[in-house]
Scaffold this active site. Structure first.
Site, short mmCIF file in Angstrom:
data_model
loop_
_atom_site.label_atom_id
_atom_site.label_comp_id
_atom_site.label_asym_id
_atom_site.label_seq_id
_atom_site.Cartn_x
_atom_site.Cartn_y
_atom_site.Cartn_z
N ASN A 50 15.02 -8.44 -6.97
CA ASN A 50 16.34 -7.92 -6.58
C ASN A 50 17.26 -9.09 -6.34
O ASN A 50 16.85 -10.10 -5.75
CB ASN A 50 16.25 -7.10 -5.28
N GLY A 51 18.52 -8.96 -6.74
CA GLY A 51 19.47 -10.04 -6.52
C GLY A 51 19.98 -10.59 -7.84
O GLY A 51 19.85 -9.99 -8.90
N GLU B 101 38.92 7.90 3.00
CA GLU B 101 37.51 8.26 2.91
C GLU B 101 37.32 9.57 2.17
O GLU B 101 36.37 9.73 1.38
CB GLU B 101 36.89 8.32 4.31
N LYS C 153 35.02 10.09 -1.21
CA LYS C 153 33.91 11.04 -1.29
C LYS C 153 34.04 11.90 -2.55
O LYS C 153 33.06 12.13 -3.25
CB LYS C 153 33.89 11.96 -0.06
N GLU D 148 33.43 9.81 -5.73
CA GLU D 148 32.04 9.33 -5.83
C GLU D 148 31.11 10.37 -6.44
O GLU D 148 30.29 10.03 -7.29
CB GLU D 148 31.51 8.99 -4.42
N HIS E 84 58.25 6.48 -2.72
CA HIS E 84 58.36 5.14 -3.29
C HIS E 84 57.59 5.00 -4.60
O HIS E 84 57.11 3.92 -4.93
CB HIS E 84 57.89 4.11 -2.28
#
Length: 610
Positions: free
Chosen positions: A101-102, A483, A487, A490, A506
């Site tokens: 991982n990484g 948020e 959601k 996502e 605006h």
């Protein structure tokens, strides 16, 4: 993203590896694989797509008979998602298999060097340089080889290794990516997430940066970067594996939405006693608080949005300037901070790569750091000067729910504590807000009652075929809108954006056309008339408006197409209840659109690479 499991013991390893990988599916992945050492030879099975395909190819692991091995779920970074690029990767001579991982930042340089030495690469990944490099430097002393390996690698990594010449041994190396050892009875594990091994043990040991572990059926030996042996203190996980299962719900996300009353109770109750707040013994000296020139709140995604809610609350009650900064921007922005600023680091997993880097930079620049995290003993929790755990419990769905609302609750606690120390809040208002905080879990329970959920479900079905949705609000409603939009995008794949309602004029209002859906958050009584004006502007252009209102502002429904209400609560605390409604709305829209709710495409639960 990406998941690691390794097993060594007396049982057949492959079925256990596959079982562990299933429990890591929530992290996001596009391929998987296992490698088992059998009769001093590495046997390998990999597949593209879901773990069900790996399970099919291996007959549930029965095709591999060895008692130690490693497994991996990959989320593509270097090279497309396919079987060749899936882990584990094996050295040319077949002696080493590796899961990683990484990101290896100098992989191109190492790869060129190895190719010049005659090495042949099978994949496009950065990870394959690890087994190929091990083949070149191994001379029979594995620990020495691993020290040399670490000196050559640049980047972040959690690595699990098996060697065909080293029976009944797993090797683990860690730098800036989580890697944990599970301690069983005559068997032991390496995992990137404790959920992968929780069915088999509750005792775990955390590897710290630049530490190496040798794991055998009988025990573990750990070493620091110089190769000196070190003692590690095991800890016991106090939640049951059943809490990581669906418990009769169709998806983890809806289960975790319904767990929020319990999660909020666990966040709030231990910190409130006799009308006062105790932040787990975290002591803020009054002279320090009075001398604060500002607070930086750093996070990614939903954690960043929680920080914006916190900004409104803290500035209002503490009169301290608050800056919200995306962690990925903080680490490259040459931030201005010092001992007179407090840096609040927010992360559900406590392992988010950008956020961890931001924490370390803030400390280096002299700022005091406070972490708000869910996962105990995570990297951010260990590195911060102090930590406030949310106690949300395991969160499996990729889209956070209880992780987010408990972060907001923790920020409320922090804001009230600092305001009390600084003397910027009256005792009456402090007492009132503490009482209303204690009532929040009950408010959420009310919000999750079946009649309320059915209202959300009905409206979600009505609007599920929209392709573009806007969220608007003012003050903390704007923070909550961010948020809510995240959601929806996502998990339903609908384009959703949040705007401060006052900014419509605006430019944004040019996007409103006949039928465009706008969710208008109207819970701030002082801003009611401003929101009413914004809503009428949307409707006059043919837009459709779904209001999310507090009871005190429910007459906004007279100028909207539809409305959902939250339970009665203090305006300052409404973002938690608004979040629950918007979580439900996103969930039922995604359900109607037949989306993969718990594992949305291209997303991962724990983002451990930049």
């Amino acid at each position: 993203m990406c998941g690691i499991i390794g097993y060594v013991g007396k049982r057949q390893a492959a079925p256990i590896l596959i079982d562990g990988l299933k429990r890591l599916e929530y992290r996001g992945y596009d391929s998987s694989g296992i490698a088992v050492v059998e009769n001093a030879k590495i046997k390998l099975i990999k597949s593209e797509g879901k773990i069900a395909e790996l399970e099919k190819r291996s007959s549930g692991g029965k095709k591999l008979n060895g008692t130690f091995g490693i497994g991996h779920t990959r989320w593509a970074t270097h090279g497309e998602p396919n079987t060749t690029n899936a882990h584990p990767h094996v050295s040319n001579d077949g002696r080493f298999a590796v899961v990683h991982n990484g990101i290896i930042e100098n992989f191109a340089e190492l790869k060129s060097e190895l190719i010049a030495d005659g090495c042949k690469f099978a994949s496009e990944t950065d990870s394959e340089v690890i087994p190929q490099l091990l083949q070149r430097i191994y001379d029979g002393d594995m620990l020495a080889a691993l020290r040399t390996l670490e000196s050559r690698l640049k980047g972040s990594y959690a690595v699990g290794i098996v060697c065909a010449d080293e029976p009944d041994r797993l090797y683990a190396v860690r730098k800036d990516n989580p890697l944990i050892i599970g301690l069983g009875d005559g068997e032991n594990f390496i995992v990137s997430d404790i959920s992968a091994a929780l069915r088999y043990t509750r005792k775990f040991v955390l590897l710290d940066n630049s530490e190496t572990a040798v794991v055998t059926p009988d025990g573990i030996k750990c070493y620091d970067a110089s190769g000196a042996p070190i003692e590690k203190e095991p800890y016991t996980v106090d939640w049951d594996v059943d809490r990581a299962e669906k418990g009769g719900y169709p998806h983890f996300m809806i289960k975790e939405i319904h767990e929020q009353p319990r999660a909020l109770t666990d966040t709030l109750r231990p910190r409130i006693s006799d009308g006062d707040i105790d932040l787990d013994g975290i002591n803020f000296d009054k002279s320090y608080v009075d001398g604060l020139t500002g607070i930086d709140i750093v996070g990614c995604g939903s954690a960043y949005h929680a920080g914006i809610v916190g900004k409104y609350f803290i500035e209002k009650h503490c009169r301290i300037p608050v800056v919200n900064i995306l962690a990925s921007e903080y680490i490259y922005s040459d931030p201005i901070t010092d001992g007179k600023r407090l840096t609040v680091i927010i992360s559900q997993s406590g392992e988010t790569a950008d956020t961890l880097a931001a924490l370390r930079l803030a400390k280096k620049l002299g700022s005091k750091t406070l972490a708000i995290v869910n996962v105990v003993h995570s990297a951010i929790a260990r590195d911060a000067d102090s930590v406030l755990y949310t106690h949300a419990g395991p969160e499996i769905a990729v889209a956070t729910t209880k992780g987010y609302t408990t972060q907001v609750a923790a920020l409320y606690l922090l804001g009230l504590k600092l305001a009390a120390i600084k003397g910027t809040i009256t005792q009456k208002r402090f007492t009132d807000l503490v009482e209303k905080l204690e009532a929040l879990p009950n408010n959420v329970t009310e919000q999750l009652a079946e009649p309320e959920v059915e209202k959300v479900k009905t409206l979600a079905a009505r609007y599920a075929d929209h392709h573009c949705v806007f969220f608007i609000g003012r003050g903390t409603d704007y923070a909550a809108s961010l948020e809510g939009a995240l959601k929806l995008k996502e998990i339903s794949y609908i384009h959703a954006e949040a705007y401060a309602a006052g900014e419509l004029k605006h430019g944004t209002i040019s996007l409103i056309e006949q039928g465009t859906l706008t969710l208008a958050l109207t819970t701030q009584t002082a801003l009611y008339h401003k929101m009413e004006s914004n809503i009428k502007s949307v409707e006059s252009r043919g837009g459709t408006v779904l209001a999310i209102a507090s009871p005190a502002n429910s007459h906004i429904g007279e100028c909207c197409n539809d409305m959902l209400t939250i339970p009665e609560c203090d305006d300052d605390l409404s973002p938690v209840l608004t979040a629950v409604v918007l979580q439900l709305f996103a969930y039922y829209v995604a359900l109607d659109r037949k989306c993969d709710i718990d594992k949305p495409r291209n997303l991962a639960k724990s983002v451990t690479v930049e």
